[in-house]
Scaffold this motif. Sequence first.
Motif, mmCIF file in Angstrom:
data_model
loop_
_atom_site.group_PDB
_atom_site.id
_atom_site.type_symbol
_atom_site.label_atom_id
_atom_site.label_comp_id
_atom_site.label_asym_id
_atom_site.label_seq_id
_atom_site.Cartn_x
_atom_site.Cartn_y
_atom_site.Cartn_z
ATOM 1 N N THR A 79 50.526 30.478 75.140
ATOM 2 C CA THR A 79 50.349 31.661 74.288
ATOM 3 C C THR A 79 49.389 32.649 74.962
ATOM 4 O O THR A 79 48.786 32.343 75.978
ATOM 5 C CB THR A 79 49.792 31.260 72.903
ATOM 6 N N SER A 81 50.000 35.546 76.446
ATOM 7 C CA SER A 81 50.446 36.126 77.718
ATOM 8 C C SER A 81 50.619 37.641 77.630
ATOM 9 O O SER A 81 50.585 38.237 76.557
ATOM 10 C CB SER A 81 51.785 35.490 78.119
ATOM 11 N N THR A 82 50.796 38.236 78.790
ATOM 12 C CA THR A 82 51.270 39.607 78.905
ATOM 13 C C THR A 82 52.780 39.493 78.995
ATOM 14 O O THR A 82 53.316 39.110 80.028
ATOM 15 C CB THR A 82 50.723 40.264 80.186
ATOM 16 N N LEU A 83 53.465 39.785 77.894
ATOM 17 C CA LEU A 83 54.911 39.543 77.821
ATOM 18 C C LEU A 83 55.665 40.789 78.271
ATOM 19 O O LEU A 83 55.654 41.817 77.588
ATOM 20 C CB LEU A 83 55.295 39.161 76.385
ATOM 21 N N ASP A 85 59.105 42.403 78.949
ATOM 22 C CA ASP A 85 60.475 42.180 78.493
ATOM 23 C C ASP A 85 61.405 43.133 79.244
ATOM 24 O O ASP A 85 61.443 44.333 78.966
ATOM 25 C CB ASP A 85 60.490 42.450 76.973
ATOM 26 N N LEU A 101 55.034 32.666 70.633
ATOM 27 C CA LEU A 101 54.388 33.003 71.919
ATOM 28 C C LEU A 101 53.059 33.736 71.743
ATOM 29 O O LEU A 101 52.204 33.690 72.630
ATOM 30 C CB LEU A 101 55.326 33.865 72.777
ATOM 31 N N PRO A 103 51.937 36.866 72.077
ATOM 32 C CA PRO A 103 51.518 37.575 73.288
ATOM 33 C C PRO A 103 50.267 38.428 73.053
ATOM 34 O O PRO A 103 50.058 38.947 71.957
ATOM 35 C CB PRO A 103 52.716 38.467 73.616
ATOM 36 N N ARG A 104 49.463 38.555 74.082
ATOM 37 C CA ARG A 104 48.269 39.404 74.029
ATOM 38 C C ARG A 104 48.700 40.879 74.163
ATOM 39 O O ARG A 104 48.161 41.762 73.523
ATOM 40 C CB ARG A 104 47.354 38.985 75.196
ATOM 41 N N TYR A 106 52.469 43.276 74.748
ATOM 42 C CA TYR A 106 53.928 43.274 74.843
ATOM 43 C C TYR A 106 54.371 44.537 75.575
ATOM 44 O O TYR A 106 54.051 45.646 75.161
ATOM 45 C CB TYR A 106 54.555 43.217 73.448
ATOM 46 N N ARG A 153 48.089 36.518 83.240
ATOM 47 C CA ARG A 153 49.041 35.704 82.481
ATOM 48 C C ARG A 153 50.347 36.443 82.201
ATOM 49 O O ARG A 153 50.797 36.501 81.059
ATOM 50 C CB ARG A 153 48.402 35.257 81.160
ATOM 51 N N ARG A 154 50.911 37.001 83.244
ATOM 52 C CA ARG A 154 52.157 37.740 83.049
ATOM 53 C C ARG A 154 53.330 36.783 82.832
ATOM 54 O O ARG A 154 53.584 35.905 83.653
ATOM 55 C CB ARG A 154 52.435 38.636 84.256
#
Length: 321
Positions: A79, A81-83, A85, A101, A103-104, A106, A153-154
């Motif tokens: 958990t 992460s830099t999500l 997309d 997840l 994310p930190r 998005y 944390r990508r």
Amino acid sequence: MLNAMSPAVPALHDDLHVPAELAASLSARQPYISPKFLYDPLGSKLFEAICELPEYYPTRTEAGIFDLYGAEIAHTVGTGSTLIDLGAGNCAKAARLFPLLQPRQYVPVDISAEFLLDAVERLRQRFRHIDMLPLGLDFSGSLALPDDVRPERRLFFYPGSSIGNFTPDEARDFLQRVHAQCGRDGGLLIGIDLAKDHAVLDAAYDDALGVTAAFNLNVLRHVNRLLDADFDIRQWRHRGFYDPAQGRVEMHLEAQSAQQVTWRGGGRRFAAGEWIHTENSYKYRESGAVGLLEEAGFAATRVWTDPQHWFAVIYARALSH
Ligand code: AVJ
């Protein structure tokens, strides 16, 4: 070709390069239109409709895998992460994973900037605590991300088997570019469609309602706008089928009559029955998909599939340990 832009205000296509690229591909001996041009605002909506079709199994099958293994996937990827997309579209797939997840940040990226911004506006109301940084850009060429995308944390998220639009060689290059953006602690969560019975594939890309046909034909409307072209959409017909020898679905537009088409700075004659190639959608074996990721520098892959083995969700770490 990358549309760099101020991060908060995504731009549309780069008007300097798009017409030249398009005109060249239409003038080629075997004319083609890059599938990225399928996604104007209506095209993005038609793709949403495709995802609802009974014949179009990938979206449903992938969602089923996330429903079944979501907790395990979240445990694997972690958990906070830099999500990022890639090809986020309406952002629905990522949004369904937010609770798991957490994310930190998005970062949804999509070439269809207008459509993306509408989706993110709605998403911000639902998830007020998640920092969202939408980017309206074409990432197929270069994957340069602005500085306000967190480097830590990508987690790149590339669902839906969009990787299938690339040839395997292009896919490897693209995955290498993703890998280069991962840092030491990053990774990739990717959805890849698997090779299967050709009747299933033929139906998925040539559905009974004709939604895929509309999606494909709509590219000509988009080209008409981008190039000031005069394609008569009624003179073209959708073709979509699996070619097992090449391991890919192909979409084409077939001229229904001989015709002259003109556009800004050029034009050409099309013979009756001539095809414009608009999309490839490669289908992989599970081992081939893992091999591709490893060749791009990823390691420690984990694979989740559905009971029929139609679709794979794979997590790959940027570094092996
Ligand atoms: C968005 C590229 C994954 O290849 O299945 C759907 C696009 N084309 N129906 C796919 C598409 C025709 C889709 N991808």
